[in-house]
Scaffold this motif. Structure first.
Motif, PDB file in Angstrom:
ATOM      1  N   GLN A 316       0.804  -1.217   0.000  1.00  0.00           N
ATOM      2  CA  GLN A 316       0.000   0.000   0.000  1.00  0.00           C
ATOM      3  C   GLN A 316       0.844   1.277   0.000  1.00  0.00           C
ATOM      4  OE1 GLN A 316      -2.929  -0.099  -0.756  1.00  0.00           O
ATOM      5  NE2 GLN A 316      -4.257  -1.413   0.455  1.00  0.00           N
ATOM      6  N   TYR A 319       2.424   1.904  -3.320  1.00  0.00           N
ATOM      7  CA  TYR A 319       1.333   2.284  -4.235  1.00  0.00           C
ATOM      8  C   TYR A 319       1.025   3.773  -4.115  1.00  0.00           C
ATOM      9  CZ  TYR A 319      -3.575   3.123  -5.430  1.00  0.00           C
ATOM     10  OH  TYR A 319      -4.734   3.663  -5.916  1.00  0.00           O
ATOM     11  N   LYS A 323       1.812   6.740  -7.054  1.00  0.00           N
ATOM     12  CA  LYS A 323       0.811   7.645  -7.617  1.00  0.00           C
ATOM     13  C   LYS A 323       1.324   9.072  -7.682  1.00  0.00           C
ATOM     14  CE  LYS A 323      -3.452   7.427  -6.552  1.00  0.00           C
ATOM     15  NZ  LYS A 323      -4.701   7.441  -5.765  1.00  0.00           N
ATOM     16  N   GLU A 332       1.937   1.223  -8.987  1.00  0.00           N
ATOM     17  CA  GLU A 332       0.631   1.875  -8.980  1.00  0.00           C
ATOM     18  C   GLU A 332      -0.485   0.959  -9.491  1.00  0.00           C
ATOM     19  OE1 GLU A 332      -1.334   6.028 -10.726  1.00  0.00           O
ATOM     20  OE2 GLU A 332       0.793   5.589 -11.003  1.00  0.00           O
ATOM     21  N   LYS A 333      -0.123  -0.154 -10.109  1.00  0.00           N
ATOM     22  CA  LYS A 333      -1.124  -1.029 -10.732  1.00  0.00           C
ATOM     23  C   LYS A 333      -1.916  -1.781  -9.670  1.00  0.00           C
ATOM     24  CE  LYS A 333       1.615  -1.715 -14.921  1.00  0.00           C
ATOM     25  NZ  LYS A 333       2.328  -2.711 -15.799  1.00  0.00           N
ATOM     26  N   LYS A 334      -3.246  -1.699  -9.800  1.00  0.00           N
ATOM     27  CA  LYS A 334      -4.139  -2.372  -8.872  1.00  0.00           C
ATOM     28  C   LYS A 334      -5.060  -3.338  -9.613  1.00  0.00           C
ATOM     29  CE  LYS A 334      -5.146   0.091  -4.567  1.00  0.00           C
ATOM     30  NZ  LYS A 334      -6.200   0.786  -3.807  1.00  0.00           N
ATOM     31  N   PRO A 339      -2.704  -3.639  -4.817  1.00  0.00           N
ATOM     32  CA  PRO A 339      -1.542  -3.303  -5.671  1.00  0.00           C
ATOM     33  C   PRO A 339      -0.730  -4.568  -5.955  1.00  0.00           C
ATOM     34  CG  PRO A 339      -1.673  -1.884  -3.723  1.00  0.00           C
ATOM     35  CD  PRO A 339      -2.584  -3.041  -3.487  1.00  0.00           C
TER      36      PRO A 339
END
Length: 458
Positions: A316, A319, A323, A332-334, A339
């Motif tokens: 987290q 992540y 961003k 950043e990919k979820k 993430p």
């Protein structure tokens, strides 16, 4: 200082998240379980024996530390109400002091999470061998068991936040049942004659208090869990603070009552030499020797739950930083609310460290890295409490509740002092090595900042 007035909010779910059956926001019960599960890992099962040599004065140290932990939890609750976004300490430090402070919070927290995950997995093998003796036959079987303890929670994370919450709730209930059995049931078998002396060392009372506190200091790491995952909590401005307080208070009750019960169930001389104090406590309550199996099951479940929660937290913070362009964009990919790159990378790093632990054969290296995390974990705490002090003293009406200024100021000061105590308790070696880890992150920040500048000027 970099302006951060327009920090993004995650008060609403990302597009499509509400339609994804695997992505679900945490309610107050799950968020509370996340905090409690991450605070209480496997250390509680050895804690009474670790502090027994100091005498029952260690219970006083525990009570003092609990006050500090609750103050820290209250500060996180206040900060989460103001900034209800995923990232927790990273978000608060960046909002108050700019990108560099935010990056240091994210970098140190990330190091803490994946090294701690490796440590938890390795520690769980000792309990697994009680249940399955064949695991301890060879170092490679032990290594595979430790890797399985890391990747099973990682798979639960990759399945989506819905599964993370389910696993956390089940693990918390299952591990707290035997702990509460000793913590509450043990009081009915309590024998004051087993307590031993109030002060069992030749140190002064202040020295004994500080020495026992140094062992107990890191029992409350994890109070920030709900704040770090605020973007995945429903109504975070309201629920993060409540979950943080309830989770910390629940963990404190189990810690204090559990330690007190063990002190009163196991004779002091035996407790000092005990390698499984909760096993000895269960055996003292009911007789027989089946307590070892019960405690081993509880310890494995406890560590699996902690690994489940810490795996999510380890993804987290990168992540949130990604961003803002402070971590590689891949983080950043979820998917399904999680993430995925962060989960895979941090679990991979923890796995590599685990394999190194079983193959290097150089004693002390792994333990040193784990000790370093006790310092790196406190850096985000210091920055967060400093951010709260900054917000309170800045005079900005949109950030300060005038009616609670004195109370919030006292809490922030107490939480900052508690964080400094955590740093002091790390020891000189850990602080020295930890600072080197932080400075290594400066080069990463320079590269990421340069990339962002180049992108905005071309």
């Amino acid at each position: 200082m970099t302006s951060t007035a327009a920090l993004p909010t995650e008060a609403t779910a990302p597009p499509g998240q509400g339609r994804d059956p695997h992505a679900r926001r945490f309610g107050l019960p799950i968020a509370t379980c996340l905090v409690m599960g991450n605070i209480i890992g496997g250390g509680i099962f050895l804690l009474p024996a670790s502090v027994a040599p100091f005498g029952t004065i260690s219970l006083v140290a525990f009570a003092v530390l609990t006050l500090g932990a609750v103050a820290l939890a209250l500060v996180f609750g206040r900060l989460a109400r103001r900034h209800p976004q995923t990232g927790g300490p990273y978000v608060y430090a960046r909002a108050a002091f700019g990108d560099f402070a935010g990056f240091l919070a994210a970098w140190s927290y990330w190091i803490t999470s994946w090294v701690s995950n490796a440590a938890l997995a390795v520690a769980s093998v000792g309990y697994l061998t009680v249940l399955f003796p064949a695991i301890g036959a060879h170092k490679w079987s032990m290594c595979l068991a430790a890797l399985a303890m890391q990747w099973l929670p990682a798979l639960a994370n990759l399945a989506g936040t819905r599964w993370v919450g389910t696993v956390q709730l089940v693990a918390t209930v299952l591990k707290f049942a035997p702990l509460l059995l000793v913590a509450v049931g043990g009081l009915f078998f309590f024998d004051p004659a087993n307590l031993g002396p109030f002060q069992a060392t030749d140190q002064s009372p202040a020295g004994a208090l500080s020495a026992s506190a140094a062992i107990l200091l890191f029992s409350y790491l994890g109070v920030e869990s709900a704040a770090v995952s605020a973007g995945e909590v429903r109504d975070p401005a309201r629920n993060v603070g409540r979950a943080t307080i309830l989770g910390t208070a629940g963990a404190a009750v189990v810690y204090l009552l559990g330690t007190l019960s063990v002190f009163g169930l196991v004779a002091h001389e035996k407790l000092i030499a005990s390698e499984a104090p909760f096993t000895d406590a269960v055996n003292a309550m009911f007789g027989g020797t089946w307590g070892g199996t019960v405690v081993a099951c509880a310890a494995v479940i406890s560590m699996a739950g902690a690994l489940n929660g810490w795996t999510l937290l380890s993804a987290q913070t990168p992540y949130a930083a990604a961003k803002d362009g402070l971590f590689p964009r891949a983080f950043e990919k979820k998917r399904r609310g999680v993430p995925v790159v962060g989960v895979l990378v941090t679990t991979g790093l923890a796995s590599a460290l685990t394999v190194y632990n079983y193959t290097a054969g150089s004693g002390g290296v792994f333990e040193m890295l784990v000790l370093v995390t006790t310092f790196t974990a406190t850096v985000p705490y210091l920055l967060s409490t400093a951010a709260q002090i900054y917000f309170l003293l800045s005079g900005r009406a949109d950030r300060v509740h005038r009616g609670r200024l004195a109370r919030d100021g006292a809490l922030a000061t107490l939480a900052f002092a508690f964080s400094m105590w955590l740093v002091a308790g790390s020891g000189y070696a850990a602080v020295y090595q930890g600072v080197l880890f932080l400075f290594a992150g400066v080069a990463v920040y320079a590269a990421m900042s340069a990339r962002t500048t180049r992108r905005t000027t071309t």
